[in-house]
Write an enzyme that holds these catalytic residues in place. Structure first.
Site, PDB file in Angstrom:
ATOM      1  N   LYS A 163       0.328 -10.537  -1.753  1.00  0.00           N
ATOM      2  CA  LYS A 163      -0.568 -10.888  -2.942  1.00  0.00           C
ATOM      3  C   LYS A 163      -0.415  -9.958  -4.178  1.00  0.00           C
ATOM      4  CE  LYS A 163      -4.587  -8.317  -1.118  1.00  0.00           C
ATOM      5  NZ  LYS A 163      -4.802  -7.233  -1.866  1.00  0.00           N
ATOM      6  N   ARG A 222     -14.280  -5.748  -1.995  1.00  0.00           N
ATOM      7  CA  ARG A 222     -14.007  -5.373  -0.531  1.00  0.00           C
ATOM      8  C   ARG A 222     -15.041  -6.007   0.437  1.00  0.00           C
ATOM      9  NH1 ARG A 222      -8.962  -2.687   0.141  1.00  0.00           N
ATOM     10  NH2 ARG A 222      -8.483  -1.666  -1.770  1.00  0.00           N
ATOM     11  N   ARG A 241      10.465  -1.991   6.821  1.00  0.00           N
ATOM     12  CA  ARG A 241      10.626  -0.894   5.563  1.00  0.00           C
ATOM     13  C   ARG A 241      11.239   0.409   5.769  1.00  0.00           C
ATOM     14  NH1 ARG A 241       5.343  -1.830   1.584  1.00  0.00           N
ATOM     15  NH2 ARG A 241       4.637  -0.580   3.144  1.00  0.00           N
ATOM     16  N   ARG A 245      -4.364  -1.040  10.734  1.00  0.00           N
ATOM     17  CA  ARG A 245      -4.586  -1.512   9.308  1.00  0.00           C
ATOM     18  C   ARG A 245      -5.033  -3.097   9.503  1.00  0.00           C
ATOM     19  NH1 ARG A 245       0.440  -0.265   6.114  1.00  0.00           N
ATOM     20  NH2 ARG A 245      -0.492  -0.913   4.166  1.00  0.00           N
TER      21      ARG A 245
END
Ligand SMILES: [Zn+2]
Length: 226
Positions: free
Chosen positions: A16, A91, A130, A174
């Site tokens: 995003k 949030r 990653r 997460r």
């Protein structure tokens, strides 16, 4: 032309941020990622920036009223007159309600909350692939942007590591956290008829096209209302 006041929602790894930057270019709207906005306020030494800095210097979370103040300040600037893109804020439900009431005071309202949806498996694949250079933080991806020699940074020859944040179980944690916090927000915007879901599993170009198509539809609907 009507305003385009947008909130971007989506899990870490949904892309995003990339989409926010594209929207910023395509529609010439300011893109406000919460962390950046706080740092800018601190740098500009605005009253709220100074307040935020005190919390940040102590390593404390910046309280809602300060964050809301900093963001409202920016939304009231001429640069945001035609719209804005918020990322990382709100949030929580209280933050979303505060945003609504601040916008109302400015005679404005949100146009849409865009949720970029990606499956957990895809996120683990994206973030888990990653590799970060130990020395200078250069980032590669085993699948999408592999280094010439596995495990070695192309730029400075340092070792490539999987950051703690990119370990699969940390990613899953997460995602759980994200879900816990953001799920109520999704319901909140859905109940107001503002939520628009976009499939984020495709390439960044395709996802960008879908978001642009969605915004075009919103504008047509709005014109019909008029
Ligand atoms: Zn490097």
């Amino acid at each position: 032309m009507s305003e385009l006041n947008l909130v971007l929602l989506g899990p870490p790894g949904s892309g995003k941020g990339t989409q926010g930057e594209r929207l910023q270019e395509d529609f010439r709207l300011p893109y406000y990622a919460t962390g950046d906005i706080l740092r800018a306020a601190v740098r500009d030494e605005s009253e709220l920036g100074k307040a935020a800095k005190e919390y940040m210097d102590r390593g404390d979370l910046v309280p809602d009223e300060v964050i809301i103040g900093v963001i409202t300040e920016r939304l009231d600037e001429p640069e945001a007159a035609d719209g804005f893109i918020l990322d990382g804020f709100p949030r929580t439900i209280p933050q979303a309600e505060a945003l609504d009431s601040e916008l109302e005071k400015l005679g404005r309202a949100l146009t849409a909350a865009i949720l970029v949806q990606v499956t957990d498996e895809e996120i683990v694949r994206r973030l888990g692939g990653r590799r970060t250079c130990a020395k200078n933080g250069h980032v590669f991806h085993v699948q999408f942007d592999p280094p010439k020699e596995p495990g070695v940074c192309d730029i400075d020859g340092s070792r490539l590591l999987v950051r703690d944040d990119d370990q699969p179980d940390v990613i899953r944690h997460r995602l759980e956290e994200y879900r816990e916090k953001t799920e109520p927000l999704i319901d909140y915007y859905d109940s107001k008829g503002l939520l628009r879901r976009v499939d984020g599993s495709a390439s960044p170009d395709e996802v960008g096209d879908r978001i642009r198509a969605l915004l075009a539809t919103l504008r047509i609907e709005e014109d019909i209302d008029v």
